[in-house]
Motif scaffolding. Sequence first.
Motif, short mmCIF file in Angstrom:
data_model
loop_
_atom_site.label_atom_id
_atom_site.label_comp_id
_atom_site.label_asym_id
_atom_site.label_seq_id
_atom_site.Cartn_x
_atom_site.Cartn_y
_atom_site.Cartn_z
N ASN A 15 0.80 -1.22 0.00
CA ASN A 15 0.00 0.00 0.00
C ASN A 15 0.84 1.28 0.00
OD1 ASN A 15 -2.66 -1.33 0.33
ND2 ASN A 15 -1.81 -1.96 2.31
N THR A 16 2.14 1.16 0.24
CA THR A 16 3.02 2.32 0.38
C THR A 16 3.19 3.04 -0.95
OG1 THR A 16 4.24 1.24 2.16
CG2 THR A 16 5.34 3.06 1.04
N LEU A 17 3.22 4.37 -0.86
CA LEU A 17 3.49 5.22 -2.03
C LEU A 17 4.88 5.82 -1.84
CD1 LEU A 17 0.03 7.04 -2.27
CD2 LEU A 17 0.73 4.90 -3.39
N HIS A 18 5.85 5.29 -2.54
CA HIS A 18 7.24 5.74 -2.37
C HIS A 18 7.36 7.19 -2.83
CE1 HIS A 18 11.59 5.96 -2.75
NE2 HIS A 18 11.69 4.80 -2.12
N PRO A 19 7.86 8.10 -2.00
CA PRO A 19 7.86 9.52 -2.35
C PRO A 19 8.73 9.89 -3.54
CG PRO A 19 9.08 9.11 -0.30
CD PRO A 19 8.37 7.85 -0.64
N ALA A 20 9.72 9.09 -3.86
CA ALA A 20 10.56 9.40 -5.02
C ALA A 20 9.86 9.06 -6.33
CB ALA A 20 11.89 8.65 -4.93
N ILE A 21 8.79 8.28 -6.25
CA ILE A 21 8.12 7.79 -7.46
C ILE A 21 6.78 8.47 -7.68
CG2 ILE A 21 7.13 5.73 -8.56
CD1 ILE A 21 9.17 4.07 -6.92
N TRP A 22 6.05 8.70 -6.60
CA TRP A 22 4.69 9.23 -6.70
C TRP A 22 4.68 10.75 -6.61
CZ3 TRP A 22 0.57 6.05 -7.77
CH2 TRP A 22 0.86 4.69 -7.77
N PRO A 23 3.62 11.40 -7.09
CA PRO A 23 3.54 12.86 -7.02
C PRO A 23 3.68 13.37 -5.59
CG PRO A 23 1.80 12.01 -8.45
CD PRO A 23 2.44 10.82 -7.79
N ALA A 24 4.11 14.62 -5.47
CA ALA A 24 4.39 15.19 -4.15
C ALA A 24 3.19 15.15 -3.23
CB ALA A 24 4.88 16.63 -4.32
N THR A 25 1.98 15.28 -3.78
CA THR A 25 0.78 15.33 -2.94
C THR A 25 0.08 13.99 -2.81
OG1 THR A 25 -0.71 15.88 -4.78
CG2 THR A 25 0.41 17.73 -3.67
N ALA A 354 3.03 0.29 -9.77
CA ALA A 354 1.57 0.39 -9.72
C ALA A 354 1.08 0.07 -8.32
CB ALA A 354 0.93 -0.57 -10.72
N ARG A 355 -0.07 0.61 -7.98
CA ARG A 355 -0.69 0.32 -6.69
C ARG A 355 -2.20 0.17 -6.87
NH1 ARG A 355 3.60 -0.90 -5.31
NH2 ARG A 355 4.91 -0.04 -3.62
N LEU A 356 -2.78 -0.72 -6.05
CA LEU A 356 -4.22 -0.75 -5.89
C LEU A 356 -4.60 0.58 -5.26
CD1 LEU A 356 -7.02 -2.06 -5.75
CD2 LEU A 356 -6.28 -3.20 -3.63
N ALA A 357 -5.42 1.36 -5.95
CA ALA A 357 -5.63 2.75 -5.55
C ALA A 357 -6.98 3.02 -4.91
CB ALA A 357 -5.46 3.67 -6.76
N SER A 358 -7.97 2.19 -5.18
CA SER A 358 -9.32 2.46 -4.68
C SER A 358 -9.55 1.97 -3.26
CB SER A 358 -10.37 1.84 -5.62
OG SER A 358 -10.04 0.50 -5.93
N ARG A 359 -8.60 1.21 -2.72
CA ARG A 359 -8.72 0.71 -1.35
C ARG A 359 -7.35 0.19 -0.92
NH1 ARG A 359 -9.01 -5.03 -1.55
NH2 ARG A 359 -9.35 -5.80 -3.68
N GLU A 360 -7.19 -0.02 0.35
CA GLU A 360 -6.02 -0.71 0.87
C GLU A 360 -6.29 -2.20 0.92
OE1 GLU A 360 -3.37 1.84 3.86
OE2 GLU A 360 -5.42 1.57 4.61
N SER A 361 -5.21 -2.97 0.98
CA SER A 361 -5.37 -4.42 1.08
C SER A 361 -4.24 -5.00 1.91
CB SER A 361 -5.36 -5.07 -0.31
OG SER A 361 -5.34 -6.48 -0.20
N GLU A 362 -4.58 -5.95 2.75
CA GLU A 362 -3.59 -6.68 3.53
C GLU A 362 -3.39 -8.09 2.98
OE1 GLU A 362 -1.82 -5.09 5.69
OE2 GLU A 362 -3.06 -3.29 5.40
N ALA A 363 -3.91 -8.35 1.80
CA ALA A 363 -3.78 -9.68 1.19
C ALA A 363 -2.34 -9.96 0.82
CB ALA A 363 -4.67 -9.78 -0.04
#
Length: 446
Positions: A15-25, A354-363
Motif C-alpha cells: 500500500n506504500t506510495l514511495h515519495p521518489a516515485i509518486w507525485p508530491a501530494t 503500480a498500486r491498488l488505488a481504490s482501497r487498501e489491502s492486507e492480502a
Amino acid sequence: MLPQERPPRPPSDLNTLHPAIWPATAARTSGAVTIGGVDVRELAERYGTPLYVLDEEDVRSRCRDFRAAFEGSDVHYAGKAFLCKELVRWIDDEGLGLDVCSGGELAVALSVGFPAERITMHGNNKSAAELESALAAGVGRIVLDSFEEIARLGALAERLDVRPKVLIRVTTGVEAHTHEFIATAHDDQKFGLSLSSGAAAEGVRRVLDQPRLELVGLHSHIGSQIVDTAGFEVAARRLAVLLVEIRERHGLVLPELDLGGGYGIAYVEADTTPDIKVIADGLREIVAKVCANAGLPIPRLTVEPGRSIVGPGGVTLYEVGTVKDVEGLRTYVSVDGGMSDNVRTALYGADYTARLASRESEAAPMLSRIVGKHCESGDIVVRDHWLPADLVAGDLLAVAATGAYCRSLASNYNYLPKPAVVAVKDGISRLIVRGESVDDLLRGQL
C-alpha cells in the motif's frame, strides 16, 4: 529502467506510495489514494478511466526547482514530454522557456500567448511551412539539424526579411548509458551534424555563409533518462574543441551553449534519482573548466528538462477488468487501457510502479503482469509487479510517473479513444484535455 530477468522480491507493504516515485501530494486517505487532495475514486467516477492525472503543484514546484538550481542560465521545458494549453500556461507562469519540435507544438504554445522569444524550435526534418511559422512568430532560437535545413531556413529568412538566431545541433559521439532508442548523441542516428566527420564544422561554415542567419551557439542532447553528469562532461569537452575551431577559423566566439536535457526520474524503487542542484552545479563547473582549458569565455548555458519536470507528477488510473491466473507463472491483470495510452513498455522495455488505488489491502502479494485490452501480446503496462491477491474486477489501479511520454505518445490503436487529462490541486480537479469520444474517432472519415 529496463526490465529485469526476475522481478524483485515483493515489498513489505503493497500500500506504500514511495515519495521518489509518486507525485508530491499523493497519499492514502481512508484507504484510497488521493492526489492533490482529490480521491481517485471521485476522479474515476467523474471523468472515466483510463485517466491521466497531473499534480499541478508537483509540476510547478519542479519548474521552480530548476529555475533556482540553474540561476543565471536558461531553462527551457521540452514540450515533447507532454504539452497542452494549460501546461504551457504553467510553464509561462513559472518563467521557463519552451522547446517545441513541430508546427503543432508551436501552435499550442502560441495559442495561449506564450512569448515567442522564449521558444526554441527543434526537429530533425522541419518543413518549410514549420520554419516559416517559426519565423513569422519570431521564435527566439531555431536549432539547425542538417545542411538542407540551413539552406531552407536561409532562403526563407531572405524572403521574409528576418534574421533569426540559430544554433547548430552537434552529434558529439557520446554513448549515453540508456536505451538505444533514447540515446541521441552517437554518430549512427538521425539527429544533428557529426562532430567526428567534420559535418558540424561544415554546418557552421554554411550558416555563416547565409547573410540572414545569426549563429549564436551550439546544441547537444546526449539522450534521456540520464542520472549523472559524466556524459555531459564528455560532450562539453568535445563541443569546446569545435568552439575553438570556430574562433580560430572564423574569428567568431559563440555566446551560447545548449546541453539539452534528459535528466532521469524514478519509475521503480531501484532507480537512482539525480539531485537537480548537484546536476546544475556539476554542469556549470564542467562548462567553466572546459572553457578555461580552451581559453574561451564561458557561454550562457541552456538546459532542456522535460520528463524531470512533468513525469513524476503524472499518474494513470485504470479499472481492472479481468484477473486471470496462469498457474505456476503469474496472474494477468487486464485493465481498460494499455499500449494506446502508454506505449513505453512495448517501445523501450520501460518499467513502472503500480498500486491498488481504490482501497487498501492486507492480502498476500501475487506476481502479476498488468496488461491492456489491445490485440497484441506485447500490450503490457507493467511487465512484472506484485499486487494484492484479493484484486478483483472493478478495482482501480494507479500507475505512477506517467506524466511524460504517455499522453504525448498515445494512439488510437484498436480504435480506443485517447484518455482525458485532469489537473488536481488543493482538493479541486479540472479537465485540461478532453478525452476523445467515438465521434472524434469517426470525424474526418469519408
